[in-house]
Design an enzyme around this catalytic site. Structure first.
Site, PDB file in Angstrom:
ATOM      1  N   ARG A  33       0.850  -1.185   0.000  1.00 22.73           N
ATOM      2  CA  ARG A  33       0.000   0.000   0.000  1.00 22.73           C
ATOM      3  C   ARG A  33       0.886   1.235   0.000  1.00 22.73           C
ATOM      4  O   ARG A  33       1.807   1.326   0.823  1.00 22.73           O
ATOM      5  CB  ARG A  33      -0.850  -0.041   1.281  1.00 22.73           C
ATOM      6  CG  ARG A  33      -1.860   1.054   1.402  1.00 22.73           C
ATOM      7  CD  ARG A  33      -2.534   1.002   2.753  1.00 22.73           C
ATOM      8  NE  ARG A  33      -1.832   1.849   3.714  1.00 22.73           N
ATOM      9  CZ  ARG A  33      -2.358   2.287   4.851  1.00 22.73           C
ATOM     10  NH1 ARG A  33      -3.591   1.937   5.191  1.00 22.73           N
ATOM     11  NH2 ARG A  33      -1.671   3.050   5.674  1.00 22.73           N
ATOM     12  N   TYR A  53      -3.274  11.151   7.131  1.00 20.13           N
ATOM     13  CA  TYR A  53      -3.470   9.721   7.372  1.00 20.13           C
ATOM     14  C   TYR A  53      -2.436   8.896   6.608  1.00 20.13           C
ATOM     15  O   TYR A  53      -2.213   9.118   5.416  1.00 20.13           O
ATOM     16  CB  TYR A  53      -4.881   9.254   6.933  1.00 20.13           C
ATOM     17  CG  TYR A  53      -4.908   7.749   6.958  1.00 20.13           C
ATOM     18  CD1 TYR A  53      -5.007   7.087   8.166  1.00 20.13           C
ATOM     19  CD2 TYR A  53      -4.716   6.998   5.806  1.00 20.13           C
ATOM     20  CE1 TYR A  53      -4.927   5.712   8.228  1.00 20.13           C
ATOM     21  CE2 TYR A  53      -4.630   5.629   5.847  1.00 20.13           C
ATOM     22  CZ  TYR A  53      -4.740   4.992   7.071  1.00 20.13           C
ATOM     23  OH  TYR A  53      -4.628   3.625   7.125  1.00 20.13           O
ATOM     24  N   ASP A  93      -5.223   3.784   0.277  1.00 20.18           N
ATOM     25  CA  ASP A  93      -6.332   4.013   1.209  1.00 20.18           C
ATOM     26  C   ASP A  93      -6.683   5.506   1.211  1.00 20.18           C
ATOM     27  O   ASP A  93      -5.855   6.335   1.588  1.00 20.18           O
ATOM     28  CB  ASP A  93      -5.893   3.570   2.620  1.00 20.18           C
ATOM     29  CG  ASP A  93      -7.042   3.543   3.620  1.00 20.18           C
ATOM     30  OD1 ASP A  93      -8.143   4.026   3.275  1.00 20.18           O
ATOM     31  OD2 ASP A  93      -6.825   3.030   4.729  1.00 20.18           O
ATOM     32  N   HIS A 140      -9.185   6.685   2.991  1.00 24.17           N
ATOM     33  CA  HIS A 140      -9.620   6.903   4.370  1.00 24.17           C
ATOM     34  C   HIS A 140     -10.842   7.817   4.452  1.00 24.17           C
ATOM     35  O   HIS A 140     -10.884   8.777   5.230  1.00 24.17           O
ATOM     36  CB  HIS A 140      -8.464   7.437   5.237  1.00 24.17           C
ATOM     37  CG  HIS A 140      -8.372   6.760   6.569  1.00 24.17           C
ATOM     38  ND1 HIS A 140      -8.684   7.395   7.731  1.00 24.17           N
ATOM     39  CD2 HIS A 140      -8.044   5.504   6.904  1.00 24.17           C
ATOM     40  CE1 HIS A 140      -8.521   6.559   8.741  1.00 24.17           C
ATOM     41  NE2 HIS A 140      -8.143   5.388   8.258  1.00 24.17           N
ATOM     42  N   GLU A 166      -9.215   2.025  -1.502  1.00 20.53           N
ATOM     43  CA  GLU A 166      -9.953   1.712  -0.270  1.00 20.53           C
ATOM     44  C   GLU A 166     -10.690   2.931   0.271  1.00 20.53           C
ATOM     45  O   GLU A 166     -10.138   4.042   0.264  1.00 20.53           O
ATOM     46  CB  GLU A 166      -8.920   1.218   0.754  1.00 20.53           C
ATOM     47  CG  GLU A 166      -9.493   0.912   2.115  1.00 20.53           C
ATOM     48  CD  GLU A 166      -8.393   0.517   3.090  1.00 20.53           C
ATOM     49  OE1 GLU A 166      -7.278   0.151   2.650  1.00 20.53           O
ATOM     50  OE2 GLU A 166      -8.642   0.590   4.295  1.00 20.53           O
ATOM     51  N   GLU A 221     -13.909  -1.410   6.769  1.00 13.32           N
ATOM     52  CA  GLU A 221     -13.174  -1.643   8.023  1.00 13.32           C
ATOM     53  C   GLU A 221     -13.895  -1.079   9.239  1.00 13.32           C
ATOM     54  O   GLU A 221     -13.659  -1.530  10.349  1.00 13.32           O
ATOM     55  CB  GLU A 221     -11.742  -1.090   7.934  1.00 13.32           C
ATOM     56  CG  GLU A 221     -11.682   0.426   7.857  1.00 13.32           C
ATOM     57  CD  GLU A 221     -10.260   0.957   7.780  1.00 13.32           C
ATOM     58  OE1 GLU A 221      -9.455   0.408   7.016  1.00 13.32           O
ATOM     59  OE2 GLU A 221      -9.971   1.941   8.486  1.00 13.32           O
ATOM     60  N   ARG A 251     -13.709  -5.287   3.696  1.00 17.56           N
ATOM     61  CA  ARG A 251     -12.627  -4.995   4.647  1.00 17.56           C
ATOM     62  C   ARG A 251     -12.918  -5.461   6.067  1.00 17.56           C
ATOM     63  O   ARG A 251     -12.070  -5.333   6.959  1.00 17.56           O
ATOM     64  CB  ARG A 251     -12.378  -3.475   4.665  1.00 17.56           C
ATOM     65  CG  ARG A 251     -11.759  -2.966   3.392  1.00 17.56           C
ATOM     66  CD  ARG A 251     -10.274  -3.257   3.339  1.00 17.56           C
ATOM     67  NE  ARG A 251      -9.532  -2.408   4.227  1.00 17.56           N
ATOM     68  CZ  ARG A 251      -8.394  -2.758   4.832  1.00 17.56           C
ATOM     69  NH1 ARG A 251      -7.894  -3.962   4.666  1.00 17.56           N
ATOM     70  NH2 ARG A 251      -7.763  -1.912   5.618  1.00 17.56           N
ATOM     71  N   GLU A 298      -4.419  -7.489   4.940  1.00 13.68           N
ATOM     72  CA  GLU A 298      -3.531  -6.396   5.349  1.00 13.68           C
ATOM     73  C   GLU A 298      -2.649  -6.869   6.505  1.00 13.68           C
ATOM     74  O   GLU A 298      -3.125  -7.528   7.429  1.00 13.68           O
ATOM     75  CB  GLU A 298      -4.370  -5.190   5.813  1.00 13.68           C
ATOM     76  CG  GLU A 298      -3.522  -4.002   6.238  1.00 13.68           C
ATOM     77  CD  GLU A 298      -4.367  -2.801   6.682  1.00 13.68           C
ATOM     78  OE1 GLU A 298      -5.541  -3.004   7.069  1.00 13.68           O
ATOM     79  OE2 GLU A 298      -3.863  -1.678   6.634  1.00 13.68           O
ATOM     80  N   TRP A 321     -11.817  11.934   9.070  1.00 18.90           N
ATOM     81  CA  TRP A 321     -10.395  11.575   9.196  1.00 18.90           C
ATOM     82  C   TRP A 321     -10.085  10.303   8.438  1.00 18.90           C
ATOM     83  O   TRP A 321     -10.757   9.343   8.464  1.00 18.90           O
ATOM     84  CB  TRP A 321      -9.983  11.382  10.657  1.00 18.90           C
ATOM     85  CG  TRP A 321      -8.495  11.090  10.734  1.00 18.90           C
ATOM     86  CD1 TRP A 321      -7.476  11.941  10.439  1.00 18.90           C
ATOM     87  CD2 TRP A 321      -7.883   9.844  11.082  1.00 18.90           C
ATOM     88  NE1 TRP A 321      -6.272  11.314  10.588  1.00 18.90           N
ATOM     89  CE2 TRP A 321      -6.483  10.019  10.970  1.00 18.90           C
ATOM     90  CE3 TRP A 321      -8.381   8.589  11.444  1.00 18.90           C
ATOM     91  CZ2 TRP A 321      -5.557   9.005  11.224  1.00 18.90           C
ATOM     92  CZ3 TRP A 321      -7.490   7.578  11.706  1.00 18.90           C
ATOM     93  CH2 TRP A 321      -6.072   7.778  11.606  1.00 18.90           C
TER      94      TRP A 321
HETATM   95  C1  GCO Z   1      -6.160   0.613   7.500  1.00 20.72           C
HETATM   96  C2  GCO Z   1      -6.908   1.542   8.390  1.00 20.72           C
HETATM   97  C3  GCO Z   1      -6.236   1.921   9.662  1.00 20.72           C
HETATM   98  C4  GCO Z   1      -7.177   2.713  10.571  1.00 20.72           C
HETATM   99  C5  GCO Z   1      -6.955   2.354  11.981  1.00 20.72           C
HETATM  100  C6  GCO Z   1      -7.920   3.080  12.889  1.00 20.72           C
HETATM  101  O1  GCO Z   1      -6.497   0.585   6.332  1.00 20.72           O
HETATM  102  O2  GCO Z   1      -5.307  -0.093   8.008  1.00 20.72           O
HETATM  103  O3  GCO Z   1      -7.474   2.590   7.682  1.00 20.72           O
HETATM  104  O4  GCO Z   1      -5.021   2.577   9.462  1.00 20.72           O
HETATM  105  O5  GCO Z   1      -7.024   4.070  10.396  1.00 20.72           O
HETATM  106  O6  GCO Z   1      -7.063   0.982  12.110  1.00 20.72           O
HETATM  107  O7  GCO Z   1      -7.929   2.520  14.144  1.00 20.72           O
HETATM  108 MG    MG Z   2      -8.145   1.710   5.839  1.00 14.21          MG
END
Ligand code: GCO
Ligand code: MG
Length: 403
Positions: free
Chosen positions: A148, A160, A211, A213, A237, A263, A284, A340, A403
């Site tokens: 990634r 992030y 990602d 995010h 993602e 996720e 995810r 991951e 975020w």
């Molecule tokens: C990822 C996630 C993490 C989250 C984290 C929050 O793709 O691994 O986005 O980085 O931000 O798990 O607790």
């Molecule tokens: Mg993520």
């Protein structure tokens, strides 16, 4: 009859906070479950110790499905990250116990291995695309076949995936969340250049992932998916905030870049519309936040009917217990996609001593009975909980963004 005699909630911070549930039976067999909810750990610890643990005492540890339904349907209030992480921890611990009693690794109880190992992706990040690509070379040198890429964006500070906040094992703590800055137009202009460099430098064979995010509007997300098409990503993602499945229609219609989401989901009902409409390629949801091995197994079976594969979340804040559970499930289900693997610090590995292995790009949960993970109380007690928030995001005008 064998019954559950204790359910202990263990909160420890070997560099970051983890919430672990340990269930013990009258035969002296123990099982572990992960209930870590990053930044909200004590809410789950209380849900488990105040409301769930007393109910478990005296139950038959082998009735995994019945216990799941009892904890899901029983309390009237359903779903939500706190409830579902708690149920996940109980479910995972009971699978661990069943495996130990049977003398089999959990993946054998789930139907046995469908593959020799679980393809993993690692993380590469840097302040610039050049730094990120250098980091990616190091990730690939460790054996990864998928990576990634996240890079700093000119004009924005820590964001992030590249800031101190997400470095594995970081010791940075805040009594209030750190505030980061975000600007989608700067990001959108910049990200294609990261992947242009990444594809040119890392070659055609490596799988590249990214990602977002949850930061883009539907139309911005569609544009990014189109702009990244030449670099043939394994997936893009969380392109938009996850609450509204309808927004993904716009992205899906615009581009063939594969999409991963989920996720932060905790129930099959979060992901069901996206699967039914064939809006996503990868799910995810991981065992820790998706309601446990039993629930995520059902979700992945459902996903298989819509050609979607697993892409389970594996950040540093899912403990090795939850991670091992995802590996057992991933090895067993036919529609595994990728796992991951952010990796763990030495302190975390010392606390949990996980038996999983990583070799030549593939993870394997190991052959020990149960999950193959343990918990060292002495190390756990030496690293007490400390408050730690995830960062929040503000746009350049000061307003709060995702975020
Ligand atoms: C990822 C996630 C993490 C989250 C984290 C929050 O793709 O691994 O986005 O980085 O931000 O798990 O607790
Ligand atoms: Mg993520």
């Amino acid at each position: 009859m064998t019954v559950i005699t204790s359910a202990e909630v263990l909160v420890s911070r070997p560099g970051r906070n983890f919430v672990t549930l340990r269930i013990t039976t009258s035969d002296g067999v123990t099982g572990l479950g992960d209930a870590t909810l990053n930044g909200r750990e004590l809410a789950v610890a209380s849900y488990l110790s105040d409301h769930v643990a007393p109910l478990l005492i005296g139950l038959d540890p082998h009735r995994i499905e019945d216990t799941w339904q009892y904890l899901y349907r029983g309390p009237y209030w359903r779903r939500g990250p706190v409830t579902m992480a708690s149920i996940a921890a109980v479910d995972t611990a009971l699978w661990d116990i069943k495996g130990k009693v049977a003398g089999l690794p959990v993946y054998q109880l789930l139907g046995g291995a469908s593959r020799t190992g679980c393809l993993a992706y690692g993380h590469a990040h840097g302040a610039t695309p050049q730094e990120t690509v250098e980091a990616a070379h190091a990730v690939l040198a460790r054996g990864f076949r998928a990576v990634r890429l996240q890079s700093g964006v000119p004009g924005l500070g820590d964001i992030y995936g590249v800031g101190a906040s997400t470095l594995p094992g970081d010791e940075v703590r805040w009594s209030r969340p750190l505030e980061e800055q975000w600007d989608s137009s700067k990001y959108l202009r910049f990200v294609p250049s990261l992947f242009e460099l990444g594809r040119a430098e890392l070659g055609e064979d490596v799988h590249l992932l990214h990602d977002v995010h949850h930061r883009l509007s539907p139309i911005e997300a569609a544009r990014l998916a189109v702009d990244l098409e030449p670099y043939r990503l394994f997936w893009l993602e969380d392109v938009t905030p996850a609450e509204d499945p309808a927004v993904l229609r716009r992205v899906r219609a615009a581009s063939t870049t594969p999409l991963a989401i989920g996720e932060v989901f905790n129930s099959v009902f979060d992901i069901k519309p996206m699967l039914e409409e064939r809006l996503i390629d990868y799910v995810r949801m991981a065992v820790t936040h998706g309601g446990g091995i039993s629930a995520v197994r059902k979700i992945l079976d459902f996903a298989s009917m819509f050609n979607a594969r697993s892409g389970m979340h594996g950040p540093e804040d899912i403990s090795p217990v939850g991670f091992a559970a995802s590996l057992h499930l991933g090895l067993a289900v036919h529609n595994f996609g990728i796992q991951e693997f952010a990796g763990y610090t030495d302190e975390t590995l010392a606390l949990f001593q996980p038996g999983f292995t990583f070799d030549d790009g593939y993870l394997h949960p190991g052959e020990a009975p149960g999950l193959g993970v343990s918990y060292d109380d002495t190390i756990g007690e030496a690293h007490p909980y400390e408050a730690n928030y995830l960062p929040v995001n503000r746009l350049l005008d000061g307003s709060v963004h995702d975020w």
